[in-house]
Write an enzyme that holds these catalytic residues in place. Structure first.
Site, PDB file in Angstrom:
ATOM      1  N   ILE A  23     -23.605  93.420  12.107  1.00  0.00           N
ATOM      2  CA  ILE A  23     -24.335  94.630  12.501  1.00  0.00           C
ATOM      3  C   ILE A  23     -23.354  95.782  12.718  1.00  0.00           C
ATOM      4  CG2 ILE A  23     -26.080  95.613  14.028  1.00  0.00           C
ATOM      5  CD1 ILE A  23     -26.801  92.735  14.861  1.00  0.00           C
ATOM      6  N   ILE A  74     -10.754  92.730  22.495  1.00  0.00           N
ATOM      7  CA  ILE A  74     -11.359  93.481  23.615  1.00  0.00           C
ATOM      8  C   ILE A  74     -11.026  92.861  24.970  1.00  0.00           C
ATOM      9  CG2 ILE A  74     -13.239  94.593  22.332  1.00  0.00           C
ATOM     10  CD1 ILE A  74     -15.112  92.355  23.526  1.00  0.00           C
ATOM     11  N   PHE A  91     -20.333  96.331  20.027  1.00  0.00           N
ATOM     12  CA  PHE A  91     -20.962  95.187  19.341  1.00  0.00           C
ATOM     13  C   PHE A  91     -20.140  93.905  19.496  1.00  0.00           C
ATOM     14  CE2 PHE A  91     -22.307  98.826  16.745  1.00  0.00           C
ATOM     15  CZ  PHE A  91     -23.630  98.547  16.426  1.00  0.00           C
ATOM     16  N   SER A 121     -21.280  85.535  18.579  1.00  0.00           N
ATOM     17  CA  SER A 121     -22.713  85.814  18.426  1.00  0.00           C
ATOM     18  C   SER A 121     -23.568  84.616  17.999  1.00  0.00           C
ATOM     19  CB  SER A 121     -22.899  86.933  17.390  1.00  0.00           C
ATOM     20  OG  SER A 121     -22.593  86.450  16.093  1.00  0.00           O
ATOM     21  N   THR A 144     -14.833  86.434  25.586  1.00  0.00           N
ATOM     22  CA  THR A 144     -15.073  87.633  24.770  1.00  0.00           C
ATOM     23  C   THR A 144     -16.241  88.456  25.321  1.00  0.00           C
ATOM     24  OG1 THR A 144     -14.248  86.561  22.779  1.00  0.00           O
ATOM     25  CG2 THR A 144     -15.715  88.436  22.456  1.00  0.00           C
ATOM     26  N   ASP A 202     -32.325  90.360  22.602  1.00  0.00           N
ATOM     27  CA  ASP A 202     -33.565  89.918  23.269  1.00  0.00           C
ATOM     28  C   ASP A 202     -33.407  88.530  23.895  1.00  0.00           C
ATOM     29  OD1 ASP A 202     -33.491  88.426  20.909  1.00  0.00           O
ATOM     30  OD2 ASP A 202     -35.509  88.964  20.244  1.00  0.00           O
ATOM     31  N   GLU A 203     -32.372  87.784  23.456  1.00  0.00           N
ATOM     32  CA  GLU A 203     -32.213  86.417  23.985  1.00  0.00           C
ATOM     33  C   GLU A 203     -31.913  86.389  25.477  1.00  0.00           C
ATOM     34  OE1 GLU A 203     -30.030  83.551  21.749  1.00  0.00           O
ATOM     35  OE2 GLU A 203     -30.648  84.384  19.835  1.00  0.00           O
ATOM     36  N   TYR A 248     -24.555  81.300  24.951  1.00  0.00           N
ATOM     37  CA  TYR A 248     -24.444  82.623  24.307  1.00  0.00           C
ATOM     38  C   TYR A 248     -25.270  83.656  25.072  1.00  0.00           C
ATOM     39  CZ  TYR A 248     -25.952  86.427  21.256  1.00  0.00           C
ATOM     40  OH  TYR A 248     -26.277  87.675  20.773  1.00  0.00           O
ATOM     41  N   ASN A 262     -31.690  90.265  13.643  1.00  0.00           N
ATOM     42  CA  ASN A 262     -31.430  91.158  12.494  1.00  0.00           C
ATOM     43  C   ASN A 262     -31.273  90.340  11.216  1.00  0.00           C
ATOM     44  OD1 ASN A 262     -29.551  94.071  13.521  1.00  0.00           O
ATOM     45  ND2 ASN A 262     -31.055  92.946  14.696  1.00  0.00           N
TER      46      ASN A 262
HETATM   47  P1  NAD Z   1     -20.935  89.004  14.259  1.00  0.00           P
HETATM   48  O1  NAD Z   1     -20.575  87.667  14.798  1.00  0.00           O
HETATM   49  O2  NAD Z   1     -21.316  89.131  12.828  1.00  0.00           O
HETATM   50  O3  NAD Z   1     -19.716  90.024  14.489  1.00  0.00           O
HETATM   51  C1  NAD Z   1     -18.973  90.050  15.668  1.00  0.00           C
HETATM   52  C2  NAD Z   1     -17.717  90.884  15.419  1.00  0.00           C
HETATM   53  O4  NAD Z   1     -16.991  90.962  16.657  1.00  0.00           O
HETATM   54  C3  NAD Z   1     -16.764  90.285  14.383  1.00  0.00           C
HETATM   55  O5  NAD Z   1     -16.311  91.280  13.490  1.00  0.00           O
HETATM   56  C4  NAD Z   1     -15.609  89.736  15.219  1.00  0.00           C
HETATM   57  O6  NAD Z   1     -14.365  89.735  14.527  1.00  0.00           O
HETATM   58  C5  NAD Z   1     -15.621  90.700  16.399  1.00  0.00           C
HETATM   59  N1  NAD Z   1     -15.017  90.115  17.596  1.00  0.00           N
HETATM   60  C6  NAD Z   1     -15.248  88.895  18.142  1.00  0.00           C
HETATM   61  N2  NAD Z   1     -14.471  88.702  19.214  1.00  0.00           N
HETATM   62  C7  NAD Z   1     -13.739  89.834  19.392  1.00  0.00           C
HETATM   63  C8  NAD Z   1     -12.754  90.239  20.330  1.00  0.00           C
HETATM   64  N3  NAD Z   1     -12.370  89.438  21.322  1.00  0.00           N
HETATM   65  N4  NAD Z   1     -12.218  91.474  20.207  1.00  0.00           N
HETATM   66  C9  NAD Z   1     -12.588  92.314  19.187  1.00  0.00           C
HETATM   67  N5  NAD Z   1     -13.498  91.956  18.254  1.00  0.00           N
HETATM   68  C10 NAD Z   1     -14.063  90.743  18.346  1.00  0.00           C
HETATM   69  O7  NAD Z   1     -22.063  89.534  15.220  1.00  0.00           O
HETATM   70  P2  NAD Z   1     -23.384  90.372  14.879  1.00  0.00           P
HETATM   71  O8  NAD Z   1     -24.437  89.450  14.463  1.00  0.00           O
HETATM   72  O9  NAD Z   1     -23.029  91.516  14.041  1.00  0.00           O
HETATM   73  O10 NAD Z   1     -23.754  90.891  16.356  1.00  0.00           O
HETATM   74  C11 NAD Z   1     -23.144  92.053  16.872  1.00  0.00           C
HETATM   75  C12 NAD Z   1     -23.655  92.311  18.271  1.00  0.00           C
HETATM   76  O11 NAD Z   1     -25.075  92.479  18.241  1.00  0.00           O
HETATM   77  C13 NAD Z   1     -23.385  91.176  19.246  1.00  0.00           C
HETATM   78  O12 NAD Z   1     -23.022  91.744  20.492  1.00  0.00           O
HETATM   79  C14 NAD Z   1     -24.715  90.447  19.350  1.00  0.00           C
HETATM   80  O13 NAD Z   1     -24.860  89.864  20.621  1.00  0.00           O
HETATM   81  C15 NAD Z   1     -25.698  91.575  19.141  1.00  0.00           C
HETATM   82  N6  NAD Z   1     -26.984  91.215  18.516  1.00  0.00           N
HETATM   83  C16 NAD Z   1     -27.007  90.476  17.366  1.00  0.00           C
HETATM   84  C17 NAD Z   1     -28.241  90.217  16.759  1.00  0.00           C
HETATM   85  C18 NAD Z   1     -28.327  89.437  15.461  1.00  0.00           C
HETATM   86  O14 NAD Z   1     -29.425  89.122  15.018  1.00  0.00           O
HETATM   87  N7  NAD Z   1     -27.221  89.139  14.799  1.00  0.00           N
HETATM   88  C19 NAD Z   1     -29.426  90.668  17.352  1.00  0.00           C
HETATM   89  C20 NAD Z   1     -29.347  91.404  18.543  1.00  0.00           C
HETATM   90  C21 NAD Z   1     -28.120  91.679  19.106  1.00  0.00           C
HETATM   91  O1  DAU Z   2     -32.556  87.269  18.833  1.00  0.00           O
HETATM   92  C1  DAU Z   2     -31.330  87.873  18.582  1.00  0.00           C
HETATM   93  C2  DAU Z   2     -30.291  86.823  18.257  1.00  0.00           C
HETATM   94  O2  DAU Z   2     -30.557  86.366  16.934  1.00  0.00           O
HETATM   95  C3  DAU Z   2     -28.869  87.339  18.369  1.00  0.00           C
HETATM   96  O3  DAU Z   2     -28.616  87.687  19.703  1.00  0.00           O
HETATM   97  C4  DAU Z   2     -27.859  86.290  17.892  1.00  0.00           C
HETATM   98  O4  DAU Z   2     -26.551  86.835  17.894  1.00  0.00           O
HETATM   99  C5  DAU Z   2     -28.227  85.891  16.482  1.00  0.00           C
HETATM  100  O5  DAU Z   2     -27.352  84.877  16.009  1.00  0.00           O
HETATM  101  C6  DAU Z   2     -29.678  85.398  16.420  1.00  0.00           C
HETATM  102  O6  DAU Z   2     -29.805  84.156  17.155  1.00  0.00           O
HETATM  103  P1  DAU Z   2     -30.729  82.963  16.627  1.00  0.00           P
HETATM  104  O7  DAU Z   2     -30.279  81.710  17.242  1.00  0.00           O
HETATM  105  O8  DAU Z   2     -32.171  83.315  16.741  1.00  0.00           O
HETATM  106  O9  DAU Z   2     -30.346  83.033  15.047  1.00  0.00           O
HETATM  107  P2  DAU Z   2     -30.035  81.873  13.985  1.00  0.00           P
HETATM  108  O10 DAU Z   2     -30.005  82.513  12.640  1.00  0.00           O
HETATM  109  O11 DAU Z   2     -28.900  81.011  14.389  1.00  0.00           O
HETATM  110  O12 DAU Z   2     -31.357  80.979  14.058  1.00  0.00           O
HETATM  111  C7  DAU Z   2     -32.641  81.540  13.799  1.00  0.00           C
HETATM  112  C8  DAU Z   2     -33.662  80.429  13.988  1.00  0.00           C
HETATM  113  O13 DAU Z   2     -33.503  79.473  12.926  1.00  0.00           O
HETATM  114  C9  DAU Z   2     -33.497  79.659  15.274  1.00  0.00           C
HETATM  115  O14 DAU Z   2     -34.790  79.314  15.759  1.00  0.00           O
HETATM  116  C10 DAU Z   2     -32.742  78.386  14.874  1.00  0.00           C
HETATM  117  C11 DAU Z   2     -33.195  78.168  13.448  1.00  0.00           C
HETATM  118  N1  DAU Z   2     -32.215  77.570  12.528  1.00  0.00           N
HETATM  119  C12 DAU Z   2     -30.967  78.155  12.455  1.00  0.00           C
HETATM  120  C13 DAU Z   2     -30.022  77.632  11.598  1.00  0.00           C
HETATM  121  C14 DAU Z   2     -28.622  78.253  11.543  1.00  0.00           C
HETATM  122  C15 DAU Z   2     -32.553  76.500  11.716  1.00  0.00           C
HETATM  123  O15 DAU Z   2     -33.707  76.015  11.764  1.00  0.00           O
HETATM  124  N2  DAU Z   2     -31.613  75.998  10.867  1.00  0.00           N
HETATM  125  C16 DAU Z   2     -30.345  76.525  10.775  1.00  0.00           C
HETATM  126  O16 DAU Z   2     -29.518  75.995   9.976  1.00  0.00           O
END
Ligand code: NAD
Ligand code: DAU
Length: 339
Positions: free
Chosen positions: A14, A62, A83, A87, A102, A128-129, A154, A184
């Site tokens: 993101i 960080i 961000f 994650s 972290t 939202d988690e 997490y 996302n």
């Molecule tokens: P991601 O895991 O793809 O990216 C995380 C980034 O942070 C990476 O580039 C990593 O190198 C960097 N990072 C990790 N540890 C670090 C440190 N100690 N110092 C500096 N950089 C560091 O994560 P994402 O899915 O892009 O999520 C980004 C943010 O959004 C997170 O805070 C997550 O909680 C939040 N978020 C994610 C989702 C989702 O669906 N992925 C939804 C809602 C909120």
């Molecule tokens: O809701 C926001 C969150 O969404 C973010 O805060 C997190 O950083 C992000 O990783 C994501 O968390 P989830 O656990 O919801 O995402 P994930 O893609 O890991 O899993 C989505 C759903 O799918 C969850 O119910 C678990 C399930 N799953 C996941 C994987 C990786 C499976 O059934 N099989 C799989 O192999």
């Protein structure tokens, strides 16, 4: 007006999309991508902007107080958009400690640096988690007033960081916003998460592991709609406020997997039900009314967004193959000589 914005985690999914969005939308702003380049960080996604005069990369942890303090003193940033985090829920179940280091300590170090340098706005990107889980009643939603009840290491680490951000506002008057977004999806999503994992495996006729009965529900939002929401909160968010981000796109995991299989013209025999995730949250669903009142509206439906995302993964096979093989991590070493 010229502004300096530091985006932590700008090499991730993101944060990376947000850096691209900001560099292109605001040529008058200087965008600093601060990232440690953990396994989730990948700079190849920024090849097209790495020579832009308003894009800068800084490799830093960080949670490393000395480096972060020095960097903030030197650069005098106006805004922080935070961000950077560990994650992935599954990784937090096998190795919780790095999540505390972290997500909690790292956030506190950034808050101290922001406070010492009179930052104009600190946007903390949360999830939202932190609200825990909902049951399957489709009329219930997470609002900004829903109590925090995180269930995984997490989400507990993210909730802890949210509380620190809130405390720095209440105690020290630090100008903050917290955003809490639903799941996302979109370009550059790391292929350990459900949607990119499913696409990459189905394309290669490999089985897709679906946890439990596949009936858990997630509320999906295209990453660019999330980026637009953060941009709006950064510029217009009322100081101290929390904003939920979501577009009412609830689907069971099985529905998501079946949609991808159908779009790719493959067989549902590729679905493999496996052991459930420990403490697997049943359902997430966001009420985004407060953000909509600020002027935000999502532009993607899940149908248009998923179709575009699948096409992106088909067109960018090289990117995710390099991620799966680990080859992407060599890019930084070559490009920046490890500095
Ligand atoms: P991601 O895991 O793809 O990216 C995380 C980034 O942070 C990476 O580039 C990593 O190198 C960097 N990072 C990790 N540890 C670090 C440190 N100690 N110092 C500096 N950089 C560091 O994560 P994402 O899915 O892009 O999520 C980004 C943010 O959004 C997170 O805070 C997550 O909680 C939040 N978020 C994610 C989702 C989702 O669906 N992925 C939804 C809602 C909120
Ligand atoms: O809701 C926001 C969150 O969404 C973010 O805060 C997190 O950083 C992000 O990783 C994501 O968390 P989830 O656990 O919801 O995402 P994930 O893609 O890991 O899993 C989505 C759903 O799918 C969850 O119910 C678990 C399930 N799953 C996941 C994987 C990786 C499976 O059934 N099989 C799989 O192999």
């Amino acid at each position: 007006m010229k502004k300096k914005i530091v985006v932590t985690g700008g090499a991730g999914f993101i944060g990376g999309n947000f850096v691209q969005f900001m560099v292109k939308k605001y040529p008058e702003y200087d965008i600093y991508n601060l990232d440690l380049l953990t396994y989730a960080g990948d700079l190849t996604k920024h090849r097209d902007i790495e020579n832009e005069p308003n894009y800068h990369f800084v490799k830093a942890d960080i949670a490393d107080r000395e480096s972060i303090t020095a960097l903030f003193e030197k650069e005098k940033f106006d805004y922080v958009v935070h961000f950077a985090a560990e994650s992935h829920v599954d990784r937090s179940i096998t190795n919780p400690e790095i999540f505390v280091l972290t997500n909690v300590l790292g956030t506190q170090v950034l808050l101290d640096a922001a406070k010492a340098n009179n930052i104009t706005k600190f946007v903390h990107v949360s999830t939202d988690e932190v609200y825990g889980e909902l049951d399957f009643d489709p009329t219930t939603f997470f609002t900004e007033d829903t109590p925090l009840q995180p269930n995984s290491p997490y989400s507990a680490s993210k909730a802890s960081s949210d509380l620190l951000v809130r405390a720095y506002h209440e105690t020290f008057g630090l100008p903050v916003n917290i955003t809490r977004c639903s799941n996302n999806y979109g370009p550059y999503h790391f292929p350990e998460k459900l949607i990119p994992l499913t696409i990459s495996r189905i394309v290669n006729d490999q089985k897709v592991p679906v946890y439990g009965d596949g009936k858990n529900i997630r509320d999906w939002l295209h990453v660019l709609d999330h980026c637009a929401a953060i941009d709006l909160v950064l510029h217009e968010g009322v100081t101290g406020e929390v904003y939920n981000v979501g577009g009412h796109n609830e689907r069971t995991n099985l529905e998501v997997v079946k949609t991808i299989i159908k779009t790719l013209g493959k067989s549902e025999d590729l679905i493999e039900f496996v052991e459930d995730r420990l403490g697997h949250d049943k359902r997430y669903a966001i009420d985004p009314t407060k953000l909509e009142q600020l002027g935000w509206k999502p532009t993607y439906t899940l149908e248009t967004g998923i179709a575009q995302t699948i096409q992106w993964y088909l067109d960018n096979k090289e990117w995710w193959e390099r991620i799966i093989s680990g080859e992407y991590q060599e890019y930084f070493e070559k490009q920046y000589n490890g500095k």
